[in-house]
Design an enzyme around this catalytic site. Structure first.
Site, PDB file in Angstrom:
ATOM      1  N   MET A  17       0.861  -1.179   0.000  1.00 23.84           N
ATOM      2  CA  MET A  17       0.000   0.000   0.000  1.00 23.84           C
ATOM      3  C   MET A  17       0.897   1.229   0.000  1.00 23.84           C
ATOM      4  O   MET A  17       1.783   1.374   0.840  1.00 23.84           O
ATOM      5  CB  MET A  17      -0.969   0.001   1.177  1.00 23.84           C
ATOM      6  N   TYR A  55       2.377   2.867  12.468  1.00 24.08           N
ATOM      7  CA  TYR A  55       1.834   2.814  11.102  1.00 24.08           C
ATOM      8  C   TYR A  55       0.347   2.442  11.106  1.00 24.08           C
ATOM      9  O   TYR A  55      -0.190   2.048  12.115  1.00 24.08           O
ATOM     10  CB  TYR A  55       2.677   1.939  10.163  1.00 24.08           C
ATOM     11  N   GLU A  56      -0.269   2.643   9.949  1.00 22.65           N
ATOM     12  CA  GLU A  56      -1.735   2.466   9.844  1.00 22.65           C
ATOM     13  C   GLU A  56      -2.495   3.438  10.727  1.00 22.65           C
ATOM     14  O   GLU A  56      -3.575   3.122  11.219  1.00 22.65           O
ATOM     15  CB  GLU A  56      -2.123   1.030  10.224  1.00 22.65           C
ATOM     16  N   GLY A  57      -1.927   4.615  10.918  1.00 21.94           N
ATOM     17  CA  GLY A  57      -2.568   5.607  11.783  1.00 21.94           C
ATOM     18  C   GLY A  57      -2.073   5.428  13.205  1.00 21.94           C
ATOM     19  O   GLY A  57      -2.276   4.371  13.812  1.00 21.94           O
ATOM     20  N   GLN A  64      -5.981   7.108  15.720  1.00 24.11           N
ATOM     21  CA  GLN A  64      -7.059   6.135  15.995  1.00 24.11           C
ATOM     22  C   GLN A  64      -8.027   6.712  17.027  1.00 24.11           C
ATOM     23  O   GLN A  64      -9.241   6.528  16.942  1.00 24.11           O
ATOM     24  CB  GLN A  64      -6.490   4.811  16.529  1.00 24.11           C
TER      25      GLN A  64
END
Ligand SMILES: Cc1cc2nc3c(=O)[nH]c(=O)nc-3n(C[C@H](O)[C@H](O)[C@H](O)COP(=O)(O)OP(=O)(O)OC[C@H]3O[C@@H](n4cnc5c(N)ncnc54)[C@H](O)[C@@H]3O)c2cc1C
Length: 598
Positions: free
Chosen positions: A162, A439-441, A446
């Protein structure tokens, strides 16, 4: 280096005994997926992970990935392990049969992902990213794109990535600059630079399918002008055969704190050929499929970290002899007692165990909700599953990774000074796990998603639905004195959660900063309470099994004891988060930015 053992008994307990996955699978039409099949698959996966993946963890850290002349080489053994993984058919397990998958439920795959991540976080990144790429293509790709790209991804011959982050834009994707311009043949040419791309280049597979966010020249600024593209490393002909090298190249890899065996790449796109996924300017919408899958994948990394840290700490605490127990010698023939006799060491071990097993239960429930969203035939049930996933995804991502990080810190602490020394593996675990909070926010992002979008944004509707589910389970616990006492405690916390939500909502009407000021404490409060709910569910099952005399009494008793520890010694932390929320954001916001240091 602690030896990794897959927690098969606990996986069985959670999926089969607490959540009755067999009945769940039957309901979704997976008639053949019975306990024997499930156990056989997980036992086989455990062997692969313990014998092949786990032994590469240390070497991955020591060697890291190498970048030479634009090519990335993974650490010794990574490629061979990946080949074995593909040859055994593991990537195909939960993928659509139309594209060569075995069509098994997503939740059956989940314990395997947990095992891989616990044994070797870095190696697990390569197959892990492919899952999100496949999910995105399947949901938003055209039939032609699916036929062209999915079979090789499903087989594992290709992997996915991604590509969101750019040097000047991480959290704020509205700032991204990578450009996509239309070619006459309907494809696009992409130009720009992405950074921090996991598995962006490597030597494990013959091709890499990048899922890339980019902006068309006439698109609006901000997040409303972003589109999504497939950009293969090697061009793919219409019949899926490989063509010429595409214009996407790895300019360098990052030197970093942990997960050194995972290649974190700078990718340059120079007139790279790409294909639009979904509609123009709806890229973020499509990317959310990837991001939601990836967030739950990262939540599982937190569970895996807690479990790996627990396993290592437990083995050491049973062996290491230091001092005598306060109540008198427990190992009178030895030079000293094993450190597991000391209350403070037990505090750390039980905290790790409570986070690992509680997190596993929460993740199991979420994975079964994903099954329902994929295969459920009842629209209301699917909508309920979607709503619960929307609410719990940011909690799982942030809370389970923060507690995973805490568990690894306890891991170092249980080993004392030896925990700080590389050969024991605990410091690597701590370094490797930190990324899961980022990572991934990040945790902060979150928390904003939970409080701002999910809770206040739905006017409390999403929260209300899950509160009802929890409330009705708490009611079922009334017949048993011990369970009822714990249920009453959760009931009080749920009232507090409602009152905190109302307080923040009210304050935010006059001062929007109050949402940001409350968010992480609010998320952690919710996390501790939600985990208590999953612990109570496990305790109720354990209690029932003991009452039925179904054997394995030590396992079920340990479950009740760990649950009791969670309620006594971990859940009360929620109170300090509540106090912080109630105190509001004034003291946080009062200082002028230029006065932070003189
Ligand atoms: C090893 C590694 C692998 C990665 N893999 C990938 C990958 O495969 N693909 C990919 O696209 N990206 C990847 N990333 C990038 C990762 O997702 C980002 O680093 C992350 O999202 C944070 O973005 P940033 O680093 O730009 O931090 P920033 O966005 O600059 O944030 C810095 C800090 O500010 C806080 N912050 C920012 N905005 C707000 C706000 N509004 N309110 C409160 N706090 C805020 C953040 O929480 C953070 O603490 C990877 C990163 C690393 C290190």
């Amino acid at each position: 280096m602690p030896e990794y053992k897959a927690p098969l008994r606990d996986i069985q307990f959670v999926f089969q005994e607490v959540f009755d996955c067999e009945a769940h699978y039957r309901k979704l039409g997976f008639e053949d997926v019975d306990a024997d099949t499930i156990n056989a698959i997980h036992e086989e996966a455990a062997k692969f992970v313990e014998d092949v993946v786990a032994p590469l963890n240390r070497i991955g850290d020591e060697q890291g990935c190498q970048w030479n002349d634009g090519e990335v080489t993974t650490p010794d053994g990574f490629k061979e392990a990946y080949q074995q993984y593909v040859e055994a058919g593991w990537p195909t397990l939960a993928q659509n049969e139309k594209f060569g998958g075995q069509g098994l439920p997503h939740s059956l795959q989940q314990p395997i992902s947990e095992m891989i991540s616990a044994a070797n976080h870095s190696w697990g990144m390569y197959p892990g990213l492919s899952h999100g790429a496949m999910a995105t293509l399947e949901e938003h790709g055209t039939d032609e794109q699916k036929a062209r790209f999915l079979p090789a991804l499903v087989e594992g011959r290709w992997t996915g990535t991604m590509c969101l982050t750019e040097p000047h834009c991480g959290t704020d994707l509205g700032l991204l600059r990578t450009k996509a311009e239309a070619n006459a043949d309907g494809s696009y040419r992409l130009n720009g630079s992405k950074i921090f791309i996991s598995a962006g280049d490597h030597d494990l597979a013959e091709n890499i399918v990048h899922i890339v966010l980019a902006r068309l020249p006439d698109s609006p600024a901000g997040t409303k002008g972003i589109s999504l593209f497939i950009v293969p490393k090697v061009n793919v002909n219409e019949d899926s055969s490989l063509g010429e090298r595409n214009g996407v190249h790895c300019a360098s890899i990052e030197h970093k704190m942990g997960i050194k065996g995972s290649a974190t790449c700078v990718l340059n796109f120079d007139d790279a050929r790409g294909y639009l996924i979904g509609e123009v300017n709806r890229g973020l919408h499509c990317m959310f499929t990837f991001m939601n899958a990836a967030r739950l994948g990262v939540a599982l990394e937190g569970v895996a970290a807690s479990d790996a840290a627990f396993q290592g700490s437990l083995a050491y605490a049973r062996e290491r002899l230091q001092m005598r127990a306060l109540s008198g010698a427990k190992n009178p023939d030895g030079a000293a007692d094993p450190i597991i006799v000391h209350p403070d060491v037990r505090r750390m071990l039980l905290t790790q165990k409570a986070f690992a097993e509680g997190g596993r239960a929460m993740s199991a429930d979420l994975s079964m909700l994903i099954d329902t969203t994929h295969k459920g035939t009842d629209a209301d049930e699917r909508a309920r599953a979607d709503a619960k996933l929307a609410l719990l995804t940011p909690i799982a991502k942030a809370f389970l990774t923060e507690t995973g990080m805490e568990s690894t810190s306890h891991g170092v602490q249980v080993y004392g000074g030896h925990g700080f020394i590389s050969e024991w593996g605990m410091e690597q675990l701590m370094r490797d796990t930190k990324i899961s909070c980022l990572y991934e926010g990040t945790t902060g992002i979150q928390a904003l998603d939970l409080l701002g979008r999910k809770v206040l944004g739905s006017q409390g509707e999403l929260l209300k639905g899950f509160m009802q589910e929890m409330g009705s389970f708490l009611g079922e616990c009334s017949a048993d004195e011990q369970l009822a006492a714990h249920a009453a405690v959760i009931g009080q916390y749920l009232e507090e959660l409602q009152s905190l939500t109302a307080t923040i909502g009210k304050r935010a009407m006059s001062n929007p900063e109050e949402i940001g000021a409350a968010s992480v404490d609010y998320l952690m409060f919710a996390g501790y309470v939600v985990l208590a709910y999953y612990w109570l569910r496990m305790m109720a099952t354990a209690q029932q099994k003991l009452a039925d005399g179904s054997g394995d009494a030590n396992f079920y008793t340990a479950k009740l004891q760990t649950g009791a520890f969670y309620f006594d010694r971990v859940l009360p932390r929620a109170k300090s988060h509540s106090a912080c929320v109630q105190n509001g954001g004034d003291s946080m916001m009062a200082m002028a930015a230029e006065h932070f240091a003189f």
